[in-house]
Scaffold this active site. Structure first.
Site, PDB file in Angstrom:
ATOM      1  N   PRO A 147      39.756  42.455  40.839  1.00  0.00           N
ATOM      2  CA  PRO A 147      40.218  43.417  39.825  1.00  0.00           C
ATOM      3  C   PRO A 147      41.242  42.742  38.926  1.00  0.00           C
ATOM      4  CG  PRO A 147      41.211  43.896  41.973  1.00  0.00           C
ATOM      5  CD  PRO A 147      40.204  42.814  42.200  1.00  0.00           C
ATOM      6  N   MET A 148      41.034  42.822  37.610  1.00  0.00           N
ATOM      7  CA  MET A 148      41.942  42.165  36.657  1.00  0.00           C
ATOM      8  C   MET A 148      42.225  43.113  35.504  1.00  0.00           C
ATOM      9  SD  MET A 148      40.351  38.289  36.644  1.00  0.00           S
ATOM     10  CE  MET A 148      38.633  38.823  36.734  1.00  0.00           C
TER      11      MET A 148
ATOM     12  N   CYS B 252      49.783  43.389  42.955  1.00  0.00           N
ATOM     13  CA  CYS B 252      50.162  43.227  41.546  1.00  0.00           C
ATOM     14  C   CYS B 252      51.682  43.132  41.421  1.00  0.00           C
ATOM     15  CB  CYS B 252      49.644  44.394  40.715  1.00  0.00           C
ATOM     16  SG  CYS B 252      50.035  44.231  38.956  1.00  0.00           S
TER      17      CYS B 252
ATOM     18  N   LYS C  40      43.992  45.037  49.118  1.00  0.00           N
ATOM     19  CA  LYS C  40      44.166  43.710  48.527  1.00  0.00           C
ATOM     20  C   LYS C  40      45.657  43.415  48.499  1.00  0.00           C
ATOM     21  CE  LYS C  40      42.853  40.730  44.656  1.00  0.00           C
ATOM     22  NZ  LYS C  40      44.172  40.129  44.346  1.00  0.00           N
TER      23      LYS C  40
ATOM     24  N   HIS D  93      45.291  37.426  48.445  1.00  0.00           N
ATOM     25  CA  HIS D  93      45.635  36.432  47.431  1.00  0.00           C
ATOM     26  C   HIS D  93      46.605  35.458  48.084  1.00  0.00           C
ATOM     27  CE1 HIS D  93      46.820  35.646  42.954  1.00  0.00           C
ATOM     28  NE2 HIS D  93      46.908  34.545  43.683  1.00  0.00           N
TER      29      HIS D  93
ATOM     30  N   ASN E 238      41.411  34.911  48.148  1.00  0.00           N
ATOM     31  CA  ASN E 238      41.531  34.984  46.694  1.00  0.00           C
ATOM     32  C   ASN E 238      42.637  34.037  46.253  1.00  0.00           C
ATOM     33  OD1 ASN E 238      43.132  37.221  44.451  1.00  0.00           O
ATOM     34  ND2 ASN E 238      41.318  36.070  43.951  1.00  0.00           N
ATOM     35  N   GLY E 239      42.482  33.474  45.064  1.00  0.00           N
ATOM     36  CA  GLY E 239      43.540  32.654  44.498  1.00  0.00           C
ATOM     37  C   GLY E 239      43.140  31.212  44.285  1.00  0.00           C
ATOM     38  N   GLY E 240      43.018  30.812  43.021  1.00  0.00           N
ATOM     39  CA  GLY E 240      42.769  29.417  42.689  1.00  0.00           C
ATOM     40  C   GLY E 240      41.374  28.913  42.960  1.00  0.00           C
TER      41      GLY E 240
ATOM     42  N   ARG F 290      39.907  34.734  37.541  1.00  0.00           N
ATOM     43  CA  ARG F 290      39.797  34.287  36.154  1.00  0.00           C
ATOM     44  C   ARG F 290      38.579  33.411  35.886  1.00  0.00           C
ATOM     45  NH1 ARG F 290      45.551  31.793  35.715  1.00  0.00           N
ATOM     46  NH2 ARG F 290      45.320  31.887  37.984  1.00  0.00           N
TER      47      ARG F 290
END
Length: 336
Positions: free
Chosen positions: A21-22, A104, A143, A175, A215-217, A239
Site C-alpha cells: 500500500p502506497m 506509516c 503491516k 517492513h 517488505n523493504g528494499g 516502489r
C-alpha cells in the site's frame, strides 16, 4: 484479460507476492493496471483512515473494480471500536482482506495515534485486531516496521508479533526498517534507516505458524525468489513495482506462482487498458488519472522516455482520450 474470481488463489497463496500500500500511488486505477500484469499478485489499497469512513462517511474511498481481486483494504486507526466499524464497511464493499497499518511514519498519521507509532503499543494493536476479527469474516492482517526510534528491534518485534498472533492475526507484512518518528521525513524513512532482512527471516523461524511477508528494499523478482527460498511465506514490493510494473509483475505469475503462461508484453497491457480508460472517461474521469500510473510501463525499454513524455504532456489536456495512448504506442514503434 479480466481475472476470473473463481480461479483466483487463496489469500495465503496470493500473498507470496504483493504490492505494498502506497499513499497517492496504489489507487484503484493503479491496481487495475497491476492486475492486468498479474492475475495472482495480492494488491493493497492506499491507507484509508477509519475516522474518514466511520465519522466522515467517505465510503467513496472504498470504490474498486471487480477485476482487482484479490485485493486488500488497508486501514489506519487506533480505536478498536472505530476500526471494527470501518472493517465492516470494507467487507461490505467486497474487499478480501482488511489490513491494519502499523508502519506509516508521517506526522499526520502520528497525530492520529496510528501508523508506526503503534509499534510502541502492541497491546492496543492486539485489541484492534481482536475487535476487527470479531466484526468481520474476512481475514485481518497487520503491516508493521521492525521498531521505531530507540527501540531495539530484536526485543520489541517478537513481543509485538506475539501479541498480534494471540489476538488471532495469521498474516503479517514486516517492513525491515525502523521508523524514526522524529527527525526523518516519510520519504527519508523509506531509505535512511538500515534494512535488517535477516531479522525478518528470524521472526519467521520464531513464529512458524505466522504467514510472514518481507517488505523493504526489494527491487527484483530474483530477490523475491531468494527470500521465498529462505523460508519466508511472502514478499511485498513497493516502489519498484510502481516504477517498473512490467519488470516486476509481468513475470510474477510464472516465476512466483508457477503458472505455465507467457508473460504479457507492455504493449499488450497498454491496449488492454483502453476499455477501462473509456469507461473511466464516460463516468466523468480524466485521462491523466489513469495514465499517471502507466508512465513506467516501458521502463528500461527502447522508447520509454518518449512514452513518458507524450503521456505527461498530453494526458492532462481537456478532452484527452484513448488516442493519446495510441499515439504514445505509435511513438514506441518508431523508436524500436
Amino acid at each position: 484479460m479480466i481475472p476470473d474470481p473463481l480461479q483466483q488463489p487463496d489469500l495465503a497463496t496470493a500473498a507470496r507476492l504483493s504490492v505494498a500500500p502506497m499513499m497517492d500511488w496504489t489507487d484503484r486505477h493503479c491496481r487495475y493496471l497491476h492486475r492486468m500484469l498479474s492475475r495472482n499478485t495480492l494488491l493493497y489499497t492506499e491507507m484509508v483512515t477509519a475516522p474518514a469512513l466511520v465519522r466522515g462517511g467517505a465510503v467513496h474511498l472504498l470504490e474498486h473494480d471487480a477485476a482487482e481481486h484479490p485485493v486488500a483494504l488497508q486501514l489506519g486507526g487506533s480505536d478498536p471500536v472505530e476500526l471494527a466499524e470501518a472493517a465492516k464497511l470494507g467487507q461490505a464493499a467486497g474487499y478480501d482482506e482488511i489490513n491494519l497499518n502499523c508502519g506509516c511514519p508521517s506526522d499526520r498519521v502520528q497525530s492520529g495515534t496510528f501508523g508506526a507509532v503503534l509499534m510502541k503499543s502492541p497491546g492496543l494493536v492486539a485489541e484492534c485486531v481482536a475487535a476487527m476479527r470479531e466484526a468481520v469474516s474476512v481475514e485481518v492482517t497487520v503491516k508493521c516496521r521492525i521498531g521505531v526510534d530507540d527501540q531495539t528491534p530484536d526485543d520489541v518485534l517478537p513481543e509485538f508479533l506475539g501479541q498480534v498472533e494471540r489476538a488471532g492475526c495469521r498474516r503479517v507484512s514486516i517492513h525491515a526498517r525502523k521508523a524514526w518518528l522524529q527527525g526523518l521525513s516519510p520519504k527519508e524513512n523509506r531509505d535512511i534507516p538500515p534494512l535488517d532482512h535477516d531479522l525478518v527471516v528470524r521472526m519467521k523461524q520464531a513464529f512458524p505458524q505466522l504467514h510472514v511477508s518481507i517488505n523493504g528494499g526489494i527491487t527484483a523478482l530474483d530477490e523475491a525468489e531468494a527470500f521465498l527460498a529462505r523460508g519466508l511465506d511472502g514478499v511485498m514490493i513497493g516502489r519498484a513495482a510502481y516504477q517498473r510494473p512490467a519488470d516486476l509483475l509481468a513475470g510474477a505469475d510464472t516465476r512466483i506462482f508457477g503458472e505455465a503462461s507467457r508473460p504479457p508484453e507492455p504493449e499488450d497491457i497498454a491496449r488492454r487498458m483502453l476499455p477501462y480508460v473509456e469507461r473511466h472517461l464516460a463516468a466523468g474521469g480524466r485521462l491523466n488519472q489513469v495514465t499517471r500510473h502507466m508512465l513506467g510501463l516501458f521502463a528500461g525499454r527502447p522508447g520509454a522516455r518518449a512514452w513518458r513524455r507524450h503521456l505527461s504532456e498530453e494526458a492532462h489536456r481537456g478532452g484527452a482520450g484513448p488516442e493519446v495512448i495510441e499515439a504514445a504506442l505509435s511513438g514506441l514503434a518508431c523508436a524500436a
